[in-house]
Design a protein around this motif. Structure first.
Motif, PDB file in Angstrom:
ATOM      1  N   ALA A   5       0.886  -1.492   0.567  1.00 33.52           N
ATOM      2  CA  ALA A   5      -0.177   0.165   0.043  1.00 33.52           C
ATOM      3  C   ALA A   5       1.040   0.801  -0.307  1.00 33.52           C
ATOM      4  CB  ALA A   5      -0.812   0.026   0.740  1.00 33.52           C
ATOM      5  N   SER A   6       0.572   2.074  -0.897  1.00 35.07           N
ATOM      6  CA  SER A   6       0.919   3.442  -0.900  1.00 35.07           C
ATOM      7  C   SER A   6       0.160   4.792  -1.206  1.00 35.07           C
ATOM      8  CB  SER A   6       2.357   3.362  -1.675  1.00 35.07           C
ATOM      9  OG  SER A   6       1.340   3.359  -2.963  1.00 35.07           O
ATOM     10  N   GLY A   7       0.365   5.945  -0.491  1.00 34.64           N
ATOM     11  CA  GLY A   7      -0.332   7.240  -1.322  1.00 34.64           C
ATOM     12  C   GLY A   7      -0.845   7.581   0.044  1.00 34.64           C
ATOM     13  N   GLY A   8      -0.355   7.223   1.224  1.00 33.04           N
ATOM     14  CA  GLY A   8      -0.937   8.393   2.293  1.00 33.04           C
ATOM     15  C   GLY A   8      -0.079   8.981   2.583  1.00 33.04           C
ATOM     16  N   GLY A   9      -0.636  10.469   4.082  1.00 31.95           N
ATOM     17  CA  GLY A   9       0.143  11.300   3.249  1.00 31.95           C
ATOM     18  C   GLY A   9      -0.782  12.517   4.767  1.00 31.95           C
ATOM     19  N   LEU A  10      -0.139  14.073   4.222  1.00 29.65           N
ATOM     20  CA  LEU A  10      -0.775  14.405   5.229  1.00 29.65           C
ATOM     21  C   LEU A  10      -1.843  16.075   3.863  1.00 29.65           C
ATOM     22  CD1 LEU A  10      -1.607  16.276   8.007  1.00 29.65           C
ATOM     23  CD2 LEU A  10       0.468  17.551   6.770  1.00 29.65           C
ATOM     24  N   VAL A  11      -3.076  15.990   4.368  1.00 30.00           N
ATOM     25  CA  VAL A  11      -3.633  17.093   4.278  1.00 30.00           C
ATOM     26  C   VAL A  11      -4.899  17.824   4.376  1.00 30.00           C
ATOM     27  CG1 VAL A  11      -6.171  14.651   3.251  1.00 30.00           C
ATOM     28  CG2 VAL A  11      -4.904  16.612   1.471  1.00 30.00           C
ATOM     29  N   GLN A  12      -5.337  18.430   3.897  1.00 27.08           N
ATOM     30  CA  GLN A  12      -5.737  19.937   4.445  1.00 27.08           C
ATOM     31  C   GLN A  12      -7.881  18.883   4.567  1.00 27.08           C
ATOM     32  OE1 GLN A  12      -5.716  23.446   3.264  1.00 27.08           O
ATOM     33  NE2 GLN A  12      -4.156  24.167   5.123  1.00 27.08           N
ATOM     34  N   ALA A  13      -8.624  19.044   5.387  1.00 28.82           N
ATOM     35  CA  ALA A  13      -9.774  18.874   5.244  1.00 28.82           C
ATOM     36  C   ALA A  13     -10.022  19.991   3.793  1.00 28.82           C
ATOM     37  CB  ALA A  13     -10.650  19.067   6.517  1.00 28.82           C
ATOM     38  N   GLY A  14     -10.758  18.747   2.915  1.00 31.64           N
ATOM     39  CA  GLY A  14     -11.777  19.430   1.780  1.00 31.64           C
ATOM     40  C   GLY A  14     -10.664  18.605   0.456  1.00 31.64           C
ATOM     41  N   GLY A  15      -9.026  18.863   1.141  1.00 27.54           N
ATOM     42  CA  GLY A  15      -8.455  17.751   0.611  1.00 27.54           C
ATOM     43  C   GLY A  15      -8.669  16.259  -0.387  1.00 27.54           C
ATOM     44  N   SER A  16      -7.793  15.871  -1.490  1.00 21.85           N
ATOM     45  CA  SER A  16      -7.599  14.308  -2.203  1.00 21.85           C
ATOM     46  C   SER A  16      -6.691  13.824  -1.989  1.00 21.85           C
ATOM     47  CB  SER A  16      -8.674  14.669  -3.151  1.00 21.85           C
ATOM     48  OG  SER A  16      -9.696  15.332  -3.636  1.00 21.85           O
ATOM     49  N   LEU A  17      -6.706  12.525  -1.866  1.00 18.53           N
ATOM     50  CA  LEU A  17      -5.783  11.568  -2.219  1.00 18.53           C
ATOM     51  C   LEU A  17      -5.964  10.875  -2.404  1.00 18.53           C
ATOM     52  CD1 LEU A  17      -3.897  11.476   1.474  1.00 18.53           C
ATOM     53  CD2 LEU A  17      -3.222  12.319  -0.146  1.00 18.53           C
ATOM     54  N   ARG A  18      -5.139  10.002  -3.396  1.00 22.33           N
ATOM     55  CA  ARG A  18      -5.184   8.520  -4.217  1.00 22.33           C
ATOM     56  C   ARG A  18      -4.544   7.291  -3.178  1.00 22.33           C
ATOM     57  NH1 ARG A  18      -4.530   6.504 -10.132  1.00 22.33           N
ATOM     58  NH2 ARG A  18      -2.844   6.863  -9.563  1.00 22.33           N
ATOM     59  N   LEU A  19      -5.054   6.525  -2.618  1.00 18.05           N
ATOM     60  CA  LEU A  19      -3.877   5.438  -2.578  1.00 18.05           C
ATOM     61  C   LEU A  19      -3.950   3.973  -3.339  1.00 18.05           C
ATOM     62  CD1 LEU A  19      -5.740   5.189   1.487  1.00 18.05           C
ATOM     63  CD2 LEU A  19      -3.667   6.572   0.691  1.00 18.05           C
ATOM     64  N   SER A  20      -3.027   3.758  -3.122  1.00 20.29           N
ATOM     65  CA  SER A  20      -2.870   2.621  -4.739  1.00 20.29           C
ATOM     66  C   SER A  20      -2.165   1.285  -3.519  1.00 20.29           C
ATOM     67  CB  SER A  20      -1.336   2.550  -5.351  1.00 20.29           C
ATOM     68  OG  SER A  20      -1.872   3.861  -6.009  1.00 20.29           O
ATOM     69  N   CYS A  21      -2.960   0.132  -3.684  1.00 20.58           N
ATOM     70  CA  CYS A  21      -2.281  -1.260  -3.741  1.00 20.58           C
ATOM     71  C   CYS A  21      -2.141  -2.666  -4.415  1.00 20.58           C
ATOM     72  CB  CYS A  21      -3.713  -1.795  -2.431  1.00 20.58           C
ATOM     73  SG  CYS A  21      -3.289  -3.696  -1.647  1.00 20.58           S
ATOM     74  N   THR A  22      -0.686  -1.962  -4.941  1.00 15.58           N
ATOM     75  CA  THR A  22      -0.092  -3.350  -5.478  1.00 15.58           C
ATOM     76  C   THR A  22      -0.156  -4.730  -5.552  1.00 15.58           C
ATOM     77  OG1 THR A  22       1.073  -1.723  -6.515  1.00 15.58           O
ATOM     78  CG2 THR A  22       1.960  -3.931  -7.026  1.00 15.58           C
ATOM     79  N   VAL A  23      -0.544  -5.424  -5.744  1.00 18.09           N
ATOM     80  CA  VAL A  23      -0.126  -7.087  -5.790  1.00 18.09           C
ATOM     81  C   VAL A  23       0.698  -7.669  -6.219  1.00 18.09           C
ATOM     82  CG1 VAL A  23      -1.954  -9.536  -5.378  1.00 18.09           C
ATOM     83  CG2 VAL A  23      -3.168  -7.124  -5.262  1.00 18.09           C
ATOM     84  N   SER A  24       1.272  -8.783  -5.886  1.00 18.75           N
ATOM     85  CA  SER A  24       2.567  -9.542  -6.442  1.00 18.75           C
ATOM     86  C   SER A  24       2.515 -10.784  -5.998  1.00 18.75           C
ATOM     87  CB  SER A  24       3.800  -9.143  -6.232  1.00 18.75           C
ATOM     88  OG  SER A  24       4.237  -9.162  -4.265  1.00 18.75           O
ATOM     89  N   GLY A  25       3.006 -12.153  -6.650  1.00 16.90           N
ATOM     90  CA  GLY A  25       2.394 -13.081  -6.505  1.00 16.90           C
ATOM     91  C   GLY A  25       1.330 -14.234  -7.486  1.00 16.90           C
ATOM     92  N   ARG A  26       0.360 -13.370  -7.287  1.00 17.05           N
ATOM     93  CA  ARG A  26      -0.226 -13.932  -8.031  1.00 17.05           C
ATOM     94  C   ARG A  26      -1.553 -12.648  -8.971  1.00 17.05           C
ATOM     95  NH1 ARG A  26       0.934 -17.514  -5.874  1.00 17.05           N
ATOM     96  NH2 ARG A  26      -0.132 -19.043  -4.931  1.00 17.05           N
ATOM     97  N   THR A  27      -2.034 -13.099  -9.378  1.00 14.31           N
ATOM     98  CA  THR A  27      -2.834 -12.427 -10.751  1.00 14.31           C
ATOM     99  C   THR A  27      -4.446 -12.014  -9.656  1.00 14.31           C
ATOM    100  OG1 THR A  27      -2.619 -13.272 -12.590  1.00 14.31           O
ATOM    101  CG2 THR A  27      -4.241 -11.667 -12.350  1.00 14.31           C
ATOM    102  N   LEU A  28      -4.562  -9.832  -9.777  1.00 14.79           N
ATOM    103  CA  LEU A  28      -5.149  -9.229  -9.382  1.00 14.79           C
ATOM    104  C   LEU A  28      -6.536 -10.108  -9.546  1.00 14.79           C
ATOM    105  CD1 LEU A  28      -5.868  -7.047  -7.332  1.00 14.79           C
ATOM    106  CD2 LEU A  28      -6.187  -6.188  -8.739  1.00 14.79           C
ATOM    107  N   GLY A  29      -7.125 -10.341 -10.604  1.00  9.92           N
ATOM    108  CA  GLY A  29      -8.751 -10.680 -10.712  1.00  9.92           C
ATOM    109  C   GLY A  29      -9.577 -11.431 -10.233  1.00  9.92           C
ATOM    110  N   ARG A  30      -8.732 -12.203  -9.673  1.00  4.76           N
ATOM    111  CA  ARG A  30      -9.471 -13.414  -9.443  1.00  4.76           C
ATOM    112  C   ARG A  30      -9.623 -13.326  -7.831  1.00  4.76           C
ATOM    113  NH1 ARG A  30      -6.144 -19.045  -9.507  1.00  4.76           N
ATOM    114  NH2 ARG A  30      -5.828 -18.401 -11.591  1.00  4.76           N
TER     115      ARG A  30
END
Length: 125
Positions: A5-30
């Motif tokens: 997981a990545s993408g966290g941080g400090l943001v002011q109220a009303g702002g936006s963030l996008r978190l990402s979660c990258t999967v390894s070891g298997r195909t995500l689809g299932r």
């Protein structure tokens, strides 16, 4: 399956963030994929999930209309787009993966098999 997981941080109220979660070891689809969060002194709580079979999404009530979970099976990554952030969204956010969960178990942390390490989101007022 390993989750990063990545993408966290400090943001002011009303702002936006996008978190990402990258999967390894298997195909995500299932896999069913989920996001949870844990604030200091509180239990881990469900935020959002997207199922692997039909891409059905589920959100906790407090984030509906503000957060969007999206999966990209080509990039083996799941995103949590967080808009209109509030101070009460402050927490460590975790991504999770499991296979063929029933709908009623998506919101239950013990139902999920694999977990990422967490990324901290801090929303200032």
């Amino acid at each position: 399956v390993q989750l990063q997981a990545s993408g966290g941080g400090l943001v002011q109220a009303g702002g936006s963030l996008r978190l990402s979660c990258t999967v390894s070891g298997r195909t995500l689809g299932r896999y069913d994929m989920g996001w949870f969060r844990q604030a200091p002194g509180k239990e881990r709580e469900f935020v959002a999930a997207v199922r692997g079979n039909d891409r059905t999404t589920l959100y906790t009530e407090s984030v509906k209309g503000r957060f969007t979970i999206v999966r990209d099976n080509v990039k083996n990554t799941v995103y949590l787009q967080m808009n209109s952030l509030k101070p009460e969204d402050t927490a460590v956010y975790y991504c999770a993966a499991s296979q063929r969960l029933i709908m009623s178990s998506l919101t239950n942390p013990p139902s999920w098999h694999d977990w990422g390490q967490g990324t901290l989101v801090t929303v200032s007022s």
